[in-house]
Scaffold this motif. Structure first.
Motif, PDB file in Angstrom:
ATOM      1  N   GLU A   1     -16.099  -8.302   3.655  1.00 24.07           N
ATOM      2  CA  GLU A   1     -15.824  -6.937   4.119  1.00 24.07           C
ATOM      3  C   GLU A   1     -17.120  -6.208   4.458  1.00 24.07           C
ATOM      4  O   GLU A   1     -18.132  -6.402   3.795  1.00 24.07           O
ATOM      5  CB  GLU A   1     -15.086  -6.156   3.035  1.00 24.07           C
ATOM      6  CG  GLU A   1     -13.672  -6.633   2.855  1.00 24.07           C
ATOM      7  CD  GLU A   1     -12.939  -5.880   1.768  1.00 24.07           C
ATOM      8  OE1 GLU A   1     -12.939  -4.625   1.799  1.00 24.07           O
ATOM      9  OE2 GLU A   1     -12.360  -6.545   0.895  1.00 24.07           O
TER      10      GLU A   1
ATOM     11  N   MET B   1     -12.815  -6.390   7.921  1.00 25.82           N
ATOM     12  CA  MET B   1     -12.883  -7.710   7.322  1.00 25.82           C
ATOM     13  C   MET B   1     -13.247  -8.673   8.451  1.00 25.82           C
ATOM     14  O   MET B   1     -12.655  -8.612   9.536  1.00 25.82           O
ATOM     15  CB  MET B   1     -11.539  -8.077   6.701  1.00 25.82           C
ATOM     16  CG  MET B   1     -11.638  -9.153   5.668  1.00 25.82           C
ATOM     17  SD  MET B   1     -10.072  -9.336   4.810  1.00 25.82           S
ATOM     18  CE  MET B   1     -10.396  -8.619   3.231  1.00 25.82           C
TER      19      MET B   1
ATOM     20  N   ASN C   1      -9.873  -2.556  -8.633  1.00 23.60           N
ATOM     21  CA  ASN C   1     -10.659  -1.865  -7.609  1.00 23.60           C
ATOM     22  C   ASN C   1     -11.217  -0.559  -8.159  1.00 23.60           C
ATOM     23  O   ASN C   1     -10.590   0.100  -8.982  1.00 23.60           O
ATOM     24  CB  ASN C   1      -9.759  -1.522  -6.419  1.00 23.60           C
ATOM     25  CG  ASN C   1      -9.894  -2.522  -5.302  1.00 23.60           C
ATOM     26  OD1 ASN C   1     -10.951  -3.137  -5.115  1.00 23.60           O
ATOM     27  ND2 ASN C   1      -8.829  -2.702  -4.563  1.00 23.60           N
TER      28      ASN C   1
ATOM     29  N   GLU D   1      -9.056  -0.716   6.993  1.00 20.56           N
ATOM     30  CA  GLU D   1      -8.693   0.707   6.843  1.00 20.56           C
ATOM     31  C   GLU D   1      -9.680   1.561   7.620  1.00 20.56           C
ATOM     32  O   GLU D   1     -10.813   1.154   7.881  1.00 20.56           O
ATOM     33  CB  GLU D   1      -8.730   1.132   5.379  1.00 20.56           C
ATOM     34  CG  GLU D   1     -10.113   0.999   4.768  1.00 20.56           C
ATOM     35  CD  GLU D   1     -10.304   1.717   3.441  1.00 20.56           C
ATOM     36  OE1 GLU D   1      -9.428   2.492   3.054  1.00 20.56           O
ATOM     37  OE2 GLU D   1     -11.353   1.495   2.816  1.00 20.56           O
TER      38      GLU D   1
ATOM     39  N   ILE E   1      -3.071  -6.049  -4.159  1.00 26.19           N
ATOM     40  CA  ILE E   1      -3.249  -7.356  -3.516  1.00 26.19           C
ATOM     41  C   ILE E   1      -2.442  -8.353  -4.339  1.00 26.19           C
ATOM     42  O   ILE E   1      -2.910  -8.866  -5.364  1.00 26.19           O
ATOM     43  CB  ILE E   1      -4.743  -7.765  -3.489  1.00 26.19           C
ATOM     44  CG1 ILE E   1      -5.617  -6.606  -3.003  1.00 26.19           C
ATOM     45  CG2 ILE E   1      -4.947  -9.009  -2.646  1.00 26.19           C
ATOM     46  CD1 ILE E   1      -5.387  -6.167  -1.595  1.00 26.19           C
TER      47      ILE E   1
ATOM     48  N   LYS F   1       0.830  -1.211   0.000  1.00 23.50           N
ATOM     49  CA  LYS F   1       0.000   0.000   0.000  1.00 23.50           C
ATOM     50  C   LYS F   1       0.860   1.255   0.000  1.00 23.50           C
ATOM     51  O   LYS F   1       1.804   1.352   0.786  1.00 23.50           O
ATOM     52  CB  LYS F   1      -0.885   0.045   1.252  1.00 23.50           C
ATOM     53  CG  LYS F   1      -1.808  -1.153   1.388  1.00 23.50           C
ATOM     54  CD  LYS F   1      -2.725  -1.029   2.602  1.00 23.50           C
ATOM     55  CE  LYS F   1      -3.735  -2.170   2.594  1.00 23.50           C
ATOM     56  NZ  LYS F   1      -4.688  -2.096   3.692  1.00 23.50           N
TER      57      LYS F   1
ATOM     58  N   LYS G   1      -1.738 -10.559   4.218  1.00 23.32           N
ATOM     59  CA  LYS G   1      -3.033 -10.639   3.528  1.00 23.32           C
ATOM     60  C   LYS G   1      -4.013 -11.386   4.428  1.00 23.32           C
ATOM     61  O   LYS G   1      -3.704 -12.490   4.896  1.00 23.32           O
ATOM     62  CB  LYS G   1      -2.825 -11.406   2.227  1.00 23.32           C
ATOM     63  CG  LYS G   1      -3.965 -11.358   1.276  1.00 23.32           C
ATOM     64  CD  LYS G   1      -3.435 -11.835  -0.067  1.00 23.32           C
ATOM     65  CE  LYS G   1      -4.445 -12.265  -1.029  1.00 23.32           C
ATOM     66  NZ  LYS G   1      -3.779 -12.724  -2.272  1.00 23.32           N
TER      67      LYS G   1
HETATM   68  P1  AMP Z   1      -8.024  -0.038   1.220  1.00 27.36           P
HETATM   69  O1  AMP Z   1      -7.841   1.048   0.213  1.00 27.36           O
HETATM   70  O2  AMP Z   1      -6.992  -0.073   2.306  1.00 27.36           O
HETATM   71  O3  AMP Z   1      -9.430  -0.148   1.675  1.00 27.36           O
HETATM   72  O4  AMP Z   1      -7.870  -1.401   0.398  1.00 27.36           O
HETATM   73  C1  AMP Z   1      -8.659  -1.668  -0.729  1.00 27.36           C
HETATM   74  C2  AMP Z   1      -9.109  -3.086  -0.683  1.00 27.36           C
HETATM   75  O5  AMP Z   1      -7.975  -3.944  -0.696  1.00 27.36           O
HETATM   76  C3  AMP Z   1      -9.878  -3.484   0.583  1.00 27.36           C
HETATM   77  O6  AMP Z   1     -11.221  -3.170   0.498  1.00 27.36           O
HETATM   78  C4  AMP Z   1      -9.635  -4.965   0.609  1.00 27.36           C
HETATM   79  O7  AMP Z   1     -10.511  -5.635  -0.286  1.00 27.36           O
HETATM   80  C5  AMP Z   1      -8.229  -5.112   0.073  1.00 27.36           C
HETATM   81  N1  AMP Z   1      -7.253  -5.197   1.166  1.00 27.36           N
HETATM   82  C6  AMP Z   1      -6.630  -4.178   1.783  1.00 27.36           C
HETATM   83  N2  AMP Z   1      -5.810  -4.631   2.737  1.00 27.36           N
HETATM   84  C7  AMP Z   1      -5.877  -5.964   2.731  1.00 27.36           C
HETATM   85  C8  AMP Z   1      -5.253  -7.012   3.483  1.00 27.36           C
HETATM   86  N3  AMP Z   1      -4.369  -6.747   4.435  1.00 27.36           N
HETATM   87  N4  AMP Z   1      -5.600  -8.286   3.192  1.00 27.36           N
HETATM   88  C9  AMP Z   1      -6.488  -8.560   2.220  1.00 27.36           C
HETATM   89  N5  AMP Z   1      -7.105  -7.637   1.475  1.00 27.36           N
HETATM   90  C10 AMP Z   1      -6.818  -6.343   1.707  1.00 27.36           C
END
Ligand code: AMP
Ligand code: GLY
Length: 442
Positions: free
Chosen positions: A206, A287, A238, A297, A170, A158, A201
């Motif tokens: 979610e 999650m 995404n 997040e 991911i 990230k 991961k």
């Molecule tokens: P975020 O922008 O941090 O919400 O991440 C976007 C999407 O990535 C999330 O809605 C999850 O589907 C996926 N994601 C983020 N972090 C993880 C993680 N540590 N493990 C698995 N999926 C993740």
């Protein structure tokens, strides 16, 4: 920062300013209008959807021209400012307006850091013992490589800063983790990728949970589920969100209690411990893993399209709750008065979104059954002849409420056939988790 309460404590609630131009802000204006105290709703800059809301009017002011902004807002006698998107919050607009005596729903720059710095948010969770995926913050590729190669599984990568929802990779293999780390650290997202967060991961459904906070207390909105990927079956890149539904049956009362006790209350307590007076909405992206709910997040704003999905479930007092949060005076028995209905939302996008897309196409809307159904404008603008044109990747949010998700999604998909613009695209499987009639389009 603790808020030096020179902001207005007046109970007057007639003139509202909403900052932002998306479906979220259109839905907020729509629900705020229901309250008979409200006289004017100004959207800065708003979109073409404002023309469908009697009390709403778009205004155009430069957020960076601070003198002009304050003078105009004083002239408009604004009683409450609701800041929709994360960028102005992260830039300290909330602090600035509060310093100038306005009641603001939206955290200051310090609280917005929960969204604007992923590493800061992760450290915050560690400090408060809030369940989340294990992580490492790094700012050189050598360090990233060392961690990725020594981990058992590919790590999620990230960008640390704000990257318009695009900064998360991911990875399926360690090579992908390495590649994503290299790209981000080389500047793919500019300053937002000066450092990266590598994350374990985790897996599970979610859920989005929203808490309206007044700096001390909070009230919860019904839970919601977003659909982040562009294609059916949760495939493809995404997006900001392709559709949503509320409430989420997987969150039982027992699970919600766990979320409150292990995540929400500890977050509020930690904010206070860090002397951050958070007046706004806290969005928990969770999650539900086998070992319990974990935070993926935090966001410092309402989710989009969760907001469009939730607002029609709210009553006319919703705006009073925003006002109380802004003034720091939620009462112990304040709660959200939501209808017992369920709600669903499907987003219609421009062809090519979330990558390249064209805008400026006229939107044609035929015969819509508007009972318990709303069309909120996401990315739209008004043309020279007052026609509505596409003006973004996500264009319209079609939202419906009913007694069952089957009824709600059937009605949304039926009415979507009455809407048309060049290249219009939408997912056909929104709400698949809660629908029995999964083939509404066939
Ligand atoms: P975020 O922008 O941090 O919400 O991440 C976007 C999407 O990535 C999330 O809605 C999850 O589907 C996926 N994601 C983020 N972090 C993880 C993680 N540590 N493990 C698995 N999926 C993740
Ligand atoms: N719907 C996800 C978000 O607003 O970030």
């Amino acid at each position: 920062m603790s808020i030096n309460s020179n902001s207005k404590s007046s109970e007057k609630l007639e003139n509202i300013l909403i900052i932002g131009n998306g479906g979220r802000e259109n839905a907020l204006a729509w629900v705020i209008e229901k309250n008979e105290q409200i006289k004017n709703i100004y959207l800065l800059p708003g979109n073409a959807g404002s023309t469908k809301i009697h009390k709403a009017k778009n205004i155009n002011l430069d957020l960076n021209n601070t003198d002009e902004l304050v003078n105009n807002l004083k002239h408009l006698n604004i009683d409450l400012v609701v800041i929709g998107p994360e960028t102005p919050l992260a830039n300290g607009l909330g602090d600035f307006l509060r310093e100038n005596n306005f009641n603001v729903f939206g955290p200051g720059r310090d609280g917005a850091k929960l969204e604007s710095s992923k590493s800061w948010a992760k450290q915050f969770m560690l400090d408060a013992n809030i369940p989340t995926a294990n992580f490492w913050k790094v700012n050189t590729f050598e360090k990233a490589k060392e961690i990725i190669l020594s981990s058992n599984n590919p790590l999620v990568v990230k960008a640390d800063g704000l990257a318009s929802g695009k900064g998360v990779f991911i990875a399926e293999t360690k090579e992908e983790s390495l590649q994503a780390s290299a790209e981000i650290l080389k500047g793919k997202f500019g300053a937002a990728g000066q450092s990266i967060v590598l994350e374990e991961k985790i897996e599970g459904p979610e859920v989005s949970v929203f808490a309206l906070c007044d700096g001390n207390k909070f009230v919860l909105l019904p839970t919601a589920q977003d659909h982040k990927r562009i294609y059916e079956g949760d495939k493809g890149p995404n997006t900001g969100g392709m559709g949503a539904y509320s409430p989420t049956p997987i969150i039982t009362q027992n699970c919600l209690n766990k979320i409150i006790n292990k995540i929400i209350q500890p977050t509020i307590d930690e904010l206070k411990r860090k002397n951050i007076e958070y007046r706004g909405v806290l969005y928990f992206g969770l999650m539900i893993t086998k070992s319990g709910p974990k935070v993926i997040e935090y966001n410092c704003r309402f989710g989009d399209p969760e907001c469009q999905t939730l607002m029609p479930l709210m009553d006319k007092d919703f705006v009073s709750l925003l006002h109380k949060c802004a003034m720091g005076n939620l009462l112990i028995n304040d709660k959200i008065n939501n209808s017992n209905k369920v709600s669903g939302c499907v987003i219609a996008t421009s062809k090519g979104y979330p990558l390249e897309y064209k805008t400026g196409f006229p939107i044609k809307i035929g015969n819509i059954d508007t009972k318990d159904l709303q069309i909120f404008d996401s990315g739209t603008s008004l043309g020279n002849n007052s026609e509505t044109l596409t003006n973004g990747g996500r264009v319209l949010s079609i939202v419906c409420q009913g007694d069952s998700f089957d009824e709600v999604f059937e009605k949304i998909y039926k009415n979507l056939k009455e809407i048309n613009f060049e290249g219009m695209f939408y997912r056909k499987d929104i709400g698949y988790q809660v629908r029995s009639n999964k083939n509404l389009e066939n």
